[in-house]
Design a protein around this motif. Sequence first.
Motif, short mmCIF file in Angstrom:
data_model
loop_
_atom_site.label_atom_id
_atom_site.label_comp_id
_atom_site.label_asym_id
_atom_site.label_seq_id
_atom_site.Cartn_x
_atom_site.Cartn_y
_atom_site.Cartn_z
N LEU A 1 -72.51 -136.55 31.13
CA LEU A 1 -71.01 -136.60 31.56
C LEU A 1 -69.98 -136.18 30.16
O LEU A 1 -69.03 -135.31 30.43
N ALA A 2 -70.43 -136.60 29.20
CA ALA A 2 -69.68 -136.27 27.81
C ALA A 2 -69.61 -134.90 27.57
O ALA A 2 -68.55 -134.31 27.33
N ILE A 3 -70.77 -134.15 27.81
CA ILE A 3 -70.59 -132.65 27.66
C ILE A 3 -70.09 -132.10 28.82
O ILE A 3 -69.29 -131.00 28.39
N GLN A 4 -70.17 -132.35 29.87
CA GLN A 4 -69.51 -131.85 31.18
C GLN A 4 -67.97 -131.83 30.80
O GLN A 4 -67.22 -130.90 30.97
N VAL A 5 -67.42 -132.90 30.59
CA VAL A 5 -66.01 -133.31 30.62
C VAL A 5 -65.51 -132.56 29.38
O VAL A 5 -64.38 -131.93 29.45
N ALA A 6 -66.26 -132.64 28.07
CA ALA A 6 -65.67 -131.80 26.91
C ALA A 6 -65.62 -130.39 27.29
O ALA A 6 -64.56 -129.78 26.76
N GLN A 7 -66.54 -129.83 27.95
CA GLN A 7 -66.69 -128.55 28.26
C GLN A 7 -65.44 -128.03 29.19
O GLN A 7 -64.58 -126.97 29.20
N VAL A 8 -65.03 -128.88 30.20
CA VAL A 8 -64.02 -128.51 31.07
C VAL A 8 -62.66 -128.67 30.41
O VAL A 8 -61.78 -127.95 30.59
N ASP A 9 -62.68 -129.66 29.47
CA ASP A 9 -61.49 -129.87 28.56
C ASP A 9 -61.44 -128.76 27.51
O ASP A 9 -60.08 -128.01 27.61
N GLN A 10 -62.29 -127.84 26.91
CA GLN A 10 -62.21 -126.71 26.44
C GLN A 10 -61.78 -125.39 27.20
O GLN A 10 -60.89 -124.59 26.97
N PRO B 1 -69.29 -131.45 50.93
CA PRO B 1 -68.68 -131.94 49.58
C PRO B 1 -68.60 -131.02 48.59
O PRO B 1 -69.39 -129.98 48.63
N THR B 2 -67.77 -131.03 47.52
CA THR B 2 -67.47 -130.18 46.37
C THR B 2 -67.82 -131.24 45.24
O THR B 2 -67.53 -132.29 45.23
N ASP B 3 -68.52 -130.65 44.26
CA ASP B 3 -68.76 -131.33 42.96
C ASP B 3 -67.54 -131.55 42.21
O ASP B 3 -66.56 -130.51 42.08
N ALA B 4 -66.90 -132.86 41.77
CA ALA B 4 -65.64 -132.92 41.17
C ALA B 4 -65.58 -132.01 39.91
O ALA B 4 -64.57 -131.26 39.77
N TRP B 5 -66.56 -132.19 39.12
CA TRP B 5 -66.56 -131.54 37.71
C TRP B 5 -66.66 -129.93 37.90
O TRP B 5 -66.24 -129.17 36.98
N LEU B 6 -67.43 -129.58 38.70
CA LEU B 6 -67.77 -127.92 39.16
C LEU B 6 -66.07 -127.65 39.57
O LEU B 6 -65.67 -126.49 39.20
N THR C 1 -60.26 -136.85 37.49
CA THR C 1 -60.72 -137.54 38.71
C THR C 1 -60.19 -138.94 38.71
O THR C 1 -60.21 -139.69 37.57
N LEU C 2 -60.07 -139.44 39.73
CA LEU C 2 -60.04 -140.97 40.37
C LEU C 2 -61.11 -141.16 41.22
O LEU C 2 -60.83 -140.91 42.51
N MET C 3 -62.09 -141.67 40.96
CA MET C 3 -62.68 -141.95 39.68
C MET C 3 -63.78 -141.23 39.69
O MET C 3 -64.76 -141.41 40.74
N THR C 4 -64.38 -140.50 38.63
CA THR C 4 -65.90 -140.39 38.41
C THR C 4 -66.80 -141.40 38.52
O THR C 4 -66.58 -142.72 37.95
N ALA C 5 -68.01 -141.62 39.36
CA ALA C 5 -68.83 -142.51 39.56
C ALA C 5 -69.70 -142.75 38.23
O ALA C 5 -70.73 -141.66 38.36
#
Length: 307
Positions: free
Chosen positions: A85-94, A51-56, A72-76
């Motif tokens: 999760l909020a930090i991870q997704v915000a960082q990837v958005d940046q 596996p690979t991690d979705a947000w990485l 993602t469809l869908m993050t669990a």
Amino acid sequence: MDFRIFTEPQQGASYDTLLTVAKATEDLGFDAFFRSDHYLKMGSVDGLPGPTDAWLTLAGLARETSRIRLGTLMTAATFRLPGVLAIQVAQVDQMSGGRVELGLGAGWFEEEHKAYGIPFPKEKFGRLEEQLEIVTGLWATPAGETYDFHGTFYDLTDSPALPKPAQSRIPVLIGGHGASRTPRLAARFADEFNMPFGSIEDSARQFARVRAAAEESGRDPGAITYSNALVVCVGKDDQEVARRAAVIGREVDELKANGLAGSPAEVVEKIGRYAETGSTRFYLQILDLDDLDHLELLSSQVQSQLV
């Protein structure tokens, strides 16, 4: 109408493979690259190299692409604490310059939780609801203010609610077949409602439920985007369709019944019938990630007729 490439890396894909597909997705004019969020293979495939991690993965792709949306469809919800999760997704958005979307679901695959030591709680839907409230609440908190949440499953006190995403609002996707709780949750939180692997009739029924729930909550149903995720298997002729179906271990008739399969003309016609239900976005599930010719055919013969 837009088209997004949707991958299932737990079935066997390295980051380099996903990067190749994402770059092809961008070069061929598709709107987005999405991936599942799973840690264990399903079915008889070997799942190698693992596996690979979705947000990485999406963080890497954020720096390697420039136009396509990523999500993602869908993050669990079982995989990550909501603040993290909020930090991870915000960082990837940046990192992407504001191209991220978050699909968030309750989590369902118990075996992958057992395999990697992840708790699999009995009450998942209530956790999902609180996660949605927390994640969106953290992002929406004005800079310089703090965020508090005291729920049944999670408790946050004096959170600085940082970092902020690049977008003013990261689109949130909710999906599923549930007849009551899922539409109500979508009416409350979703920018997009996704119907995964459902028939035209089931899609029409579920979209109607979401619209009704939105109206009941005082929200404009038209403010929600309605979409479908469907396996795709297209070929220039019957032989090519059969070859592609065999590679992914599926039967052509089954794919035609339950997905988007056949000639480009057949697939365009079926997409048109889904569009009559109100669907304006399609996640094309690609199961053979080495077949870039498939993506090119979809771009030149299917997407070109509908965008």
